[in-house]
Motif scaffolding. Structure first.
Motif, short mmCIF file in Angstrom:
data_model
loop_
_atom_site.label_atom_id
_atom_site.label_comp_id
_atom_site.label_asym_id
_atom_site.label_seq_id
_atom_site.Cartn_x
_atom_site.Cartn_y
_atom_site.Cartn_z
N ILE A 9 51.41 26.38 17.06
CA ILE A 9 51.41 26.48 18.52
C ILE A 9 52.58 25.73 19.15
O ILE A 9 53.22 26.23 20.08
CB ILE A 9 50.07 25.96 19.10
CG1 ILE A 9 48.91 26.84 18.66
CG2 ILE A 9 50.11 25.83 20.62
CD1 ILE A 9 48.97 28.26 19.17
N THR A 10 52.85 24.53 18.66
CA THR A 10 53.87 23.68 19.29
C THR A 10 55.26 23.83 18.69
O THR A 10 56.22 23.30 19.24
CB THR A 10 53.46 22.21 19.22
OG1 THR A 10 53.43 21.80 17.84
CG2 THR A 10 52.13 21.96 19.90
N ARG A 11 55.35 24.48 17.53
CA ARG A 11 56.62 24.62 16.81
C ARG A 11 57.17 23.29 16.33
O ARG A 11 58.37 23.14 16.11
CB ARG A 11 57.67 25.35 17.65
CG ARG A 11 57.24 26.71 18.15
CD ARG A 11 57.24 27.69 17.01
NE ARG A 11 56.96 29.04 17.52
CZ ARG A 11 56.06 29.84 16.99
NH1 ARG A 11 55.36 29.45 15.97
NH2 ARG A 11 55.86 31.03 17.49
N ASN A 12 56.31 22.30 16.17
CA ASN A 12 56.71 21.02 15.59
C ASN A 12 56.72 21.13 14.08
O ASN A 12 55.97 21.91 13.50
CB ASN A 12 55.73 19.90 16.00
CG ASN A 12 55.92 19.47 17.43
OD1 ASN A 12 57.02 19.22 17.87
ND2 ASN A 12 54.83 19.41 18.17
N GLY A 13 57.53 20.28 13.44
CA GLY A 13 57.55 20.22 11.99
C GLY A 13 56.37 19.41 11.47
O GLY A 13 55.63 18.78 12.23
N LEU A 14 56.20 19.40 10.15
CA LEU A 14 55.08 18.73 9.52
C LEU A 14 55.05 17.24 9.80
O LEU A 14 54.02 16.71 10.21
CB LEU A 14 55.09 18.98 8.00
CG LEU A 14 53.98 18.28 7.21
CD1 LEU A 14 52.60 18.76 7.66
CD2 LEU A 14 54.18 18.51 5.71
N THR A 59 46.27 20.63 11.84
CA THR A 59 47.70 20.36 11.83
C THR A 59 48.51 21.64 11.66
O THR A 59 49.53 21.82 12.33
CB THR A 59 48.04 19.32 10.73
OG1 THR A 59 47.29 18.13 10.98
CG2 THR A 59 49.52 18.98 10.74
N VAL A 60 48.06 22.53 10.79
CA VAL A 60 48.75 23.82 10.64
C VAL A 60 48.73 24.57 11.96
O VAL A 60 49.76 25.12 12.40
CB VAL A 60 48.12 24.65 9.50
CG1 VAL A 60 48.62 26.09 9.52
CG2 VAL A 60 48.41 24.01 8.15
N GLY A 110 42.77 24.05 16.55
CA GLY A 110 42.57 24.02 15.10
C GLY A 110 41.68 22.88 14.65
O GLY A 110 40.90 23.02 13.71
N TYR A 111 41.78 21.76 15.35
CA TYR A 111 40.92 20.63 15.01
C TYR A 111 39.48 20.92 15.40
O TYR A 111 38.55 20.55 14.68
CB TYR A 111 41.42 19.34 15.69
CG TYR A 111 42.78 18.94 15.18
CD1 TYR A 111 42.94 18.36 13.92
CD2 TYR A 111 43.92 19.17 15.93
CE1 TYR A 111 44.19 18.02 13.44
CE2 TYR A 111 45.18 18.84 15.46
CZ TYR A 111 45.31 18.25 14.22
OH TYR A 111 46.55 17.92 13.74
N ILE A 112 39.29 21.59 16.52
CA ILE A 112 37.94 21.95 16.96
C ILE A 112 37.31 22.93 15.97
O ILE A 112 36.18 22.74 15.53
CB ILE A 112 37.96 22.52 18.40
CG1 ILE A 112 38.43 21.44 19.39
CG2 ILE A 112 36.59 23.05 18.79
CD1 ILE A 112 38.75 21.96 20.79
N VAL A 113 38.04 23.96 15.58
CA VAL A 113 37.55 24.91 14.58
C VAL A 113 37.35 24.19 13.25
O VAL A 113 36.44 24.51 12.48
CB VAL A 113 38.51 26.11 14.44
CG1 VAL A 113 38.14 26.98 13.26
CG2 VAL A 113 38.52 26.92 15.73
N GLY A 114 38.17 23.20 13.00
CA GLY A 114 38.06 22.40 11.78
C GLY A 114 36.72 21.70 11.63
O GLY A 114 36.32 21.36 10.51
N TYR A 115 36.01 21.50 12.73
CA TYR A 115 34.67 20.89 12.64
C TYR A 115 33.75 21.73 11.75
O TYR A 115 32.97 21.19 10.98
CB TYR A 115 34.03 20.77 14.02
CG TYR A 115 34.67 19.81 14.99
CD1 TYR A 115 35.73 18.99 14.64
CD2 TYR A 115 34.21 19.74 16.30
CE1 TYR A 115 36.30 18.12 15.56
CE2 TYR A 115 34.77 18.86 17.22
CZ TYR A 115 35.82 18.07 16.85
OH TYR A 115 36.37 17.20 17.76
#
Length: 174
Positions: free
Chosen positions: A136-141, A130-131, A88-93
């Motif tokens: 992917i990781t099922r972590n909370g915000l 982050t979304v 997501g960070y890569i696409v965020g570029y």
């Protein structure tokens, strides 16, 4: 947008610059997201180039990495990286360059406008990344922000300052 030789070259240059700066990275033990300098290329592309050209330059980078060329951080590549926790960070570029381009077009060419555009641009990248990371990781915000945003804030502020000054200096040449 007119497809010119200059625009093709600029796309290639910024895709390559992002790939090169991605390799200057430091892995962190508590997150799959490494510290790297790729965002400097993203910021400069967004500030210097027409919005569509800057977005295409980063799209080229993303596609090259997705097909397996090791252009992502730590000489990685492949679709697995793109659909993994950092994808997501890569696409965020791409999104970051679009946001920067739109804001600079509205605010004009000044250190102030570049800085504001880059801050808002990186917020777009943080949001998408982050979304995706949470999905992917099922972590909370809070957990995701502590792993993927907070540790990078000071470095990203420094990258924004450097990039805004570089864009101001380079604008007359592009």
């Amino acid at each position: 947008m007119k497809i010119t030789t200059k625009n093709i070259i600029l796309c290639a240059v910024f895709a390559a610059l992002t790939a090169i700066l991605s390799q200057i990275s430091i892995p962190l033990p508590f997150t799959p997201v490494p510290i790297n300098l790729a965002m400097i290329s993203v910021f400069i592309a967004g500030g210097l180039l027409e919005t569509k050209i800057s977005a295409i330059s980063q799209l080229v980078y993303v596609i090259i990495g997705a097909i397996g060329v090791p252009v992502y951080a730590n000489f990685t590549g492949g679709l697995g990286i793109l659909v993994g926790p950092t994808g997501g960070y890569i696409v965020g570029y791409i999104i970051t360059t679009i946001i920067i381009g739109v804001i600079v077009k509205r605010l004009g060419n000044s250190i102030y406008s570049y800085t504001v555009a880059m801050v808002v641009g990186i917020l777009g990248c943080y949001f998408v990344g982050t979304v995706w990371f949470m999905h992917i990781t099922r972590n909370g915000l809070i957990e995701a922000l502590l792993m993927c945003v907070v540790p990078f804030l000071i470095g990203d502020i420094l990258k924004i300052i450097l990039s805004a000054f570089l864009v101001k200096r380079l604008k007359k040449y592009v």
